[in-house]
Design an enzyme around this catalytic site. Structure first.
Site, PDB file in Angstrom:
ATOM      1  N   ASP A  46      32.988 101.443 110.447  1.00 23.12           N
ATOM      2  CA  ASP A  46      32.180 100.270 110.063  1.00 23.12           C
ATOM      3  C   ASP A  46      31.060  99.983 111.064  1.00 23.12           C
ATOM      4  OD1 ASP A  46      33.953  99.668 107.823  1.00 23.12           O
ATOM      5  OD2 ASP A  46      35.371  98.972 109.336  1.00 23.12           O
TER       6      ASP A  46
ATOM      7  N   HIS B  81      29.913 103.098 103.052  1.00 18.85           N
ATOM      8  CA  HIS B  81      28.637 102.915 103.743  1.00 18.85           C
ATOM      9  C   HIS B  81      27.816 101.900 102.960  1.00 18.85           C
ATOM     10  CE1 HIS B  81      29.603 106.097 106.359  1.00 18.85           C
ATOM     11  NE2 HIS B  81      29.164 107.111 105.655  1.00 18.85           N
TER      12      HIS B  81
END
Length: 431
Positions: free
Chosen positions: A13, A41
Site C-alpha cells: 500500500d 493499485h
C-alpha cells in the site's frame, strides 16, 4: 534498454500504482510478476478519474504500453474478466494485455479452502484476504496446479482438475464439513471463462526478452511489499509469493543481469493491513490523523490500515534485500500540519538497542521504537513541483529519510494525482 523493477519497501500500500502510472508513458512494457487479486493499485489520472486495479498491471491506463500478467502471478479468471469489463466500460483499451501461458489459475476450491482454514484458525489467523492466493501457490509448489495454458487443451484441463479435486473434496467434506465441488462443473465454468481471455495467452518470457533486445524498456511491477515477502518478510504474517526484487526475475522470465534499476516505493509514514508485528503502530490521535488524512483503507479488502510513523529500520532492510537504487517517497503531503514528525531510527528489545531488522519473530514482536523527532511544517505542499518548492522542514525530513534508508529519494509524491510529483532524478535516464 534495461529492465526496471518497482517494489514496495514496507508492508504494501505504498503507492506503487502512482509510480507505475508516472513512468508508464516512457516505457513500452509493464509486467506484473507476482501475487494475485489480494492486493490493489490506485491510479488517479490528470482528469481526476480514479482507477482501482487488482490483477491487471497499472500500465493498462497508458496508451501504447503492452501489459503482461507474468508467470509468477496467480490469476482468478472471474476477477480478470470482471476487471477487464470494468475498464472497457470506462473506455480503456485493453487489447494490449497479455497473460503468460505459465501463470497459475486460481480455482474455486482454492477460495473455499482459504476461507474455511482462516475461519477455523480463530485467534491464530494471519489475516489472509480469503481470495485463495495461498492455496493456489501451495498447489503450484506441490506441482498440482492448473496453468493458464491448460485451458487450451480441455482434455488435459479436465484430467488435472479431476485429480486435484480427489484430494480437495476430501479436505472440504471430511475435515471442514463443507460441500464437495463437482469436477465437471468446475471444468465447464473455467472453459466458458477462458473464451474471454485465451486470445491473450502468450509466451511472455520470450516476448519480454525480445523486447529488451530491441532496446525497449520493461517495467516490472510488484504487488504488496518487502515486509510481506514469504522469505524476507515478517513471517508467518506474509503473503505466499516474493514481492522483493529477486521475485521479479523469477516471476517474469527476465534474467537478473537485465535489471539495472530497482525503484523502491516508500510511504512517508508506515501502514499495514491485517495481523502481524508493527513496531511504530500508533493508537492515539496521530494514528487517527494519518488514517483519515491519508485515506488509509485497503483497495482490495476495504479493511482499515493500521498506521504508524516512518520506520527507517525496515526501509534500510528493504534497501539491502532488494538492492534498491532509488526511492519514490509517497504521501509526503499527509504529514503537513503536524508540529513534530517522529522517525523510528532503531529499536530496543529487552532493553538492548539495535538499528537492524530483528532476526526472530519473537524479537520483532517485542521491538520498541527509538524515535528521532524532526520539526513539522504547516504549509500546503500539494502544489509543489520542484524540491525547492517544499518548505525547508519538509526538505529536511526527506533528506533525513534518504540518509537513513540508504538510497536516493528520486521522486516525491505530494498528492494523489499523476502530476502531483516532484522528480529530483530521472530514474529512466541512462546512468
Amino acid at each position: 534498454m534495461p529492465a526496471i523493477v518497482l517494489i514496495g519497501a514496507q508492508w504494501g500500500d505504498e503507492g506503487k500504482g502512482k509510480a507505475t502510472d508516472l513512468l508508464g508513458g516512457r516505457v513500452q512494457w509493464v509486467v506484473r510478476y507476482q501475487g494475485g487479486n489480494n492486493a490493489g493499485h490506485t491510479v488517479v489520472l490528470p482528469t481526476g478519474e480514479n482507477f482501482a486495479l487488482h490483477l491487471i498491471p497499472s500500465g493498462i491506463l497508458t496508451p501504447g504500453v503492452t501489459n503482461v500478467i507474468g508467470n509468477g502471478v496467480v490469476v482468478d479468471p472471474g476477477v480478470l474478466l470482471t476487471e477487464l469489463r470494468g475498464l472497457e466500460e470506462r473506455g480503456v483499451d485493453t487489447e494490449r494485455l497479455l497473460i503468460s501461458a505459465d501463470a497459475h489459475l486460481l480455482m474455486p476450491y482454492h477460495v473455499a479452502i482459504d476461507k474455511v482454514v482462516e475461519r477455523y484458525a480463530g485467534s491464530k489467523k494471519i489475516g489472509t484476504t480469503g481470495r485463495g492466493i495461498g492455496p493456489c501457490y501451495q498447489d503450484k509448489i506441490a506441482r498440482q496446479g492448473i496453468r493458464v495454458a491448460d485451458v487450451l487443451d480441455p482434455t488435459v484441463l479436465a484430467e488435472k482438475i479431476e485429480g486435484a479435486l480427489e484430494l480437495k473434496n476430501q479436505v472440504l467434506v471430511k475435515i471442514y464439513n463443507r460441500k464437495a465441488l463437482e469436477p465437471a462443473e468446475v471444468v465447464e465454468n473455467l472453459l466458458e471463462q477462458a473464451e474471454g481471455f485465451k486470445h491473450r495467452i502468450a509466451d511472455a518470457r520470450l516476448l519480454l526478452n525480445q523486447a529488451l533486445e530491441r532496446d525497449e524498456i520493461v517495467l516490472l511491477e510488484g504487488s504488496q511489499g518487502t515486509l510481506l515477502d514469504v522469505d524476507h518478510g515478517t513471517y508467518p504474517y506474509v503473503t505466499s509469493s516474493n514481492p522483493t526484487a529477486g521475485g521479479a526475475s523469477v516471476g517474469s522470465g527476465i534474467g537478473p543481469t537485465r535489471i539495472t534499476t530497482v525503484l523502491g516505493i516508500l510511504k512517508a509514514y508506515t501502514t499495514r493491513v491485517g495481523s502481524g508485528p508493527f513496531p511504530t503502530e500508533l493508537f492515539d490521535e496521530h494514528g487517527a490523523y494519518l488514517a483519515k488524512t491519508g485515506g488509509e483503507v485497503g483497495v482490495t479488502t476495504g479493511r482499515a490500515r493500521r498506521c504508524g510513523w516512518f520506520d527507517a529500520v525496515i526501509a534500510r532492510y528493504a534497501t539491502r534485500v532488494n538492492g534498491i537504487t532509488d526511492y519514490f517517497l509517497t504521501k509526503l503531503d499527509v504529514l503537513s500540519s503536524l508540529e513534530t514528525v517522529p522517525i523510528c531510527v532503531g529499536y530496543t528489545i529487552d532493553g538492548k538497542r539495535t538499528d537492524e531488522m530483528p532476526m526472530t519473530q519473537s524479537d520483532i514482536a517485542r521491538a520498541e521504537p527509538v524515535y528521532e523527532e524532526l520539526p513539522g511544517w504547516w504549509e500546503d505542499i500539494s502544489g509543489a513541483r520542484e524540491f525547492d518548492d517544499l518548505p525547508a522542514k519538509a526538505r529536511d525530513y526527506v533528506l533525513r529519510l534518504e540518509e537513513l534508508a540508504g538510497a536516493h529519494v528520486s521522486c516525491i509524491g505530494v498528492g494523489p494525482g499523476r502530476d502531483q510529483t516532484i522528480v529530483r532524478r530521472d530514474v529512466l535516464a541512462p546512468s
